[in-house]
Design a protein around this motif. Structure first.
Motif, PDB file in Angstrom:
ATOM      1  N   MET A   1       0.590  -1.198   0.022  1.00 36.40           N
ATOM      2  CA  MET A   1      -0.010  -0.053  -0.042  1.00 36.40           C
ATOM      3  C   MET A   1       0.967   1.228  -0.144  1.00 36.40           C
ATOM      4  SD  MET A   1      -3.022  -0.682  -0.340  1.00 36.40           S
ATOM      5  CE  MET A   1      -3.414  -2.601  -0.575  1.00 36.40           C
TER       6      MET A   1
ATOM      7  N   TYR B   1      -9.604  -2.904   0.570  1.00 33.34           N
ATOM      8  CA  TYR B   1      -8.281  -2.371   1.183  1.00 33.34           C
ATOM      9  C   TYR B   1      -8.459  -1.004   1.329  1.00 33.34           C
ATOM     10  CZ  TYR B   1      -5.642  -6.644   0.955  1.00 33.34           C
ATOM     11  OH  TYR B   1      -4.969  -8.070   1.383  1.00 33.34           O
TER      12      TYR B   1
ATOM     13  N   THR C   1      -9.549  -0.555  -3.544  1.00 31.56           N
ATOM     14  CA  THR C   1      -8.352   0.173  -2.490  1.00 31.56           C
ATOM     15  C   THR C   1      -8.966   1.585  -2.413  1.00 31.56           C
ATOM     16  OG1 THR C   1      -6.805  -1.447  -3.247  1.00 31.56           O
ATOM     17  CG2 THR C   1      -6.315   0.742  -2.018  1.00 31.56           C
TER      18      THR C   1
END
Length: 434
Positions: free
Chosen positions: A3, A198, A116
């Motif tokens: 990330m 996420y 995400t």
């Protein structure tokens, strides 16, 4: 590392879009509107390298940063390609009022079947004012409806809560920002069954993604659409709430609805702040501590800490997880960890006093986090978050089904009282400090 690339990219995209609005980029803002592929974004960023450098927000790291991101898109099996891979699309980027509101983006990676949500870190004056609002505000605990054993209310960092809940969405004044993001995420999950969720961010973005992931995991509609936990990856995040948030957070982790990897450099003072938050109306944090009306902040999730020098295990990293206070030993461990953090905090402050503030700021930078993660990537590259959550040597028994956590202290005054009243705790702490 998966990330960190997202946290890096959102800074550059936001800066490029700001230049495009001012007519100082080679492209117009319309060419940067979603949906757009990450490859196209990198192409436009590369074409505007000089413009970005001239904006004054970058030193000499921009070209290296671009090269690293380009390399990620060429390796479809790379951990980092989960965010910036060939199959990644930017589907939302909200920065219409970027000087006064938070900036977030949403990407979809079809190869990894992953959605995400990315939050930008502190950049503007409003961002830094938000960071400074360290008083805690009491809010309803959404997990209490799912798990009545958790507290009915909890305390959150006033500034971070305000940014997500009080600031109105730029394109819908009737909704808070978090409600608008959740609506978009739920729509994407409904359109893409089987995809995972996420959320990530650096610094302020790390704090915001922690709160967003928590509320997303506590939302009933998220459970209906997801087959996996909501996964948070925060980088260099400050504290976001008190022990009651931790209890609610762990309840979601225990039930398999939430996982959180919190990445922190040991010398990064931002991850050690704020230690306590006075209740609203108490002006002085010191007064709050001495009178016992200060709530101690607590971090949530599984921590990956990295440092310049090796730990006792010969590595520059270690994993840990917050334990409860069921035994004097676990409580003593909590206190010694806090004291170690305090030591790191003081050492960093000494560097500031010695006019070495740039070094201290460097510990917090994306570049330093990336450098350290690259050093340990061979060690941790094969580890999954789910496997780490099953590792008893890290998480202990706290996440076992039916476990009832015991928290005996919440304020600084209660901490002092328990330590002074237990010879076992005092001996344990003194032994570890030798």
């Amino acid at each position: 590392m998966v990330m960190l690339s997202g946290a890096l990219t959102i800074y550059m995209v936001a800066d490029l879009r700001a230049l495009a609005r001012k007519g100082k980029a080679t492209v117009g803002i319309e060419e940067l509107q979603p949906p757009i592929t990450i490859n196209k974004i990198l192409e436009l960023i590369k074409a505007n390298t000089r413009n970005l450098v001239d904006s004054g927000d970058y030193d000499n790291e921009l070209e290296g940063r671009i090269a690293a991101l380009e390399n990620l898109t060429r390796h479809s099996n790379s951990m980092l390609s989960n965010v910036v891979g060939k199959k990644t699309r930017l589907v939302e980027f909200v920065d219409k009022n970027d000087q006064n509101e938070l900036v977030h983006a949403i990407t979809v990676n079809d190869a990894q079947m992953r959605i995400t949500v990315i939050f930008r870190g502190s950049v503007t004056k409003t961002d830094f004012i938000t960071d400074a609002k360290v008083a805690q505000t009491r809010v309803d605990n959404p997990v209490h409806l799912i798990d009545p054993d958790t507290p009915e209310t909890m305390n959150l960092h006033f500034g971070f809560h305000e940014y997500l809940f009080k600031k109105k969405c730029p394109f819908n004044s009737n909704k808070s920002r978090i409600s608008a993001i959740l609506d978009k995420v739920h729509s994407l999950l409904a359109d893409n069954p089987g995809y995972s969720l996420y959320t990530c961010g650096h610094s302020l973005g790390g704090a915001l993604c922690t709160l967003f992931g928590f509320y997303a995991a506590a939302h009933e509609q998220t459970h209906r659409l997801l087959k996996e936990p909501v996964r948070i990856v925060s980088i260099a995040s400050p504290y976001v709430g008190n022990v009651k948030l931790l209890l609610a957070f762990q309840s979601l982790e225990r039930s398999g609805k939430l996982q959180h990897l919190r990445i922190a450099n040991a010398e990064d003072v931002v991850t050690l702040m704020p230690v306590v938050g006075p209740r609203i109306g108490i002006v002085s944090p010191m007064l709050a501590m001495t009178t016992g009306v200060a709530n101690v902040y607590k971090h949530c999730g599984l921590k990956l800490q990295m440092k310049r020098k090796e730990y006792e295990n010969g590595k520059i990293y270690r994993f840990s997880y917050p334990q409860d206070q069921s035994t004097d030993e676990s409580y003593a461990n909590e206190i010694t960890m806090l004291m170690e953090d305090g030591k790191n905090f003081v050492l960093s402050l000494k560097k500031v006093v010695k006019n070495e503030a740039k070094i201290v700021a460097g510990y917090h930078s994306c570049e330093e986090y990336e450098r350290r993660l690259n050093i340990i990537k061979n060690d941790i590259g094969s580890k999954t978050l789910s496997a780490l959550y099953k590792d008893k040597s890290i998480v202990g028994l706290v996440l076992d089904d039916g476990y009832k956590p015991i928290i005996l202290t919440t304020t600084t005054q209660e901490h002092f009282t328990r330590i002074s009243g237990s010879e076992t705790i005092k001996k344990s702490i003194l032994g570890r400090l030798k």
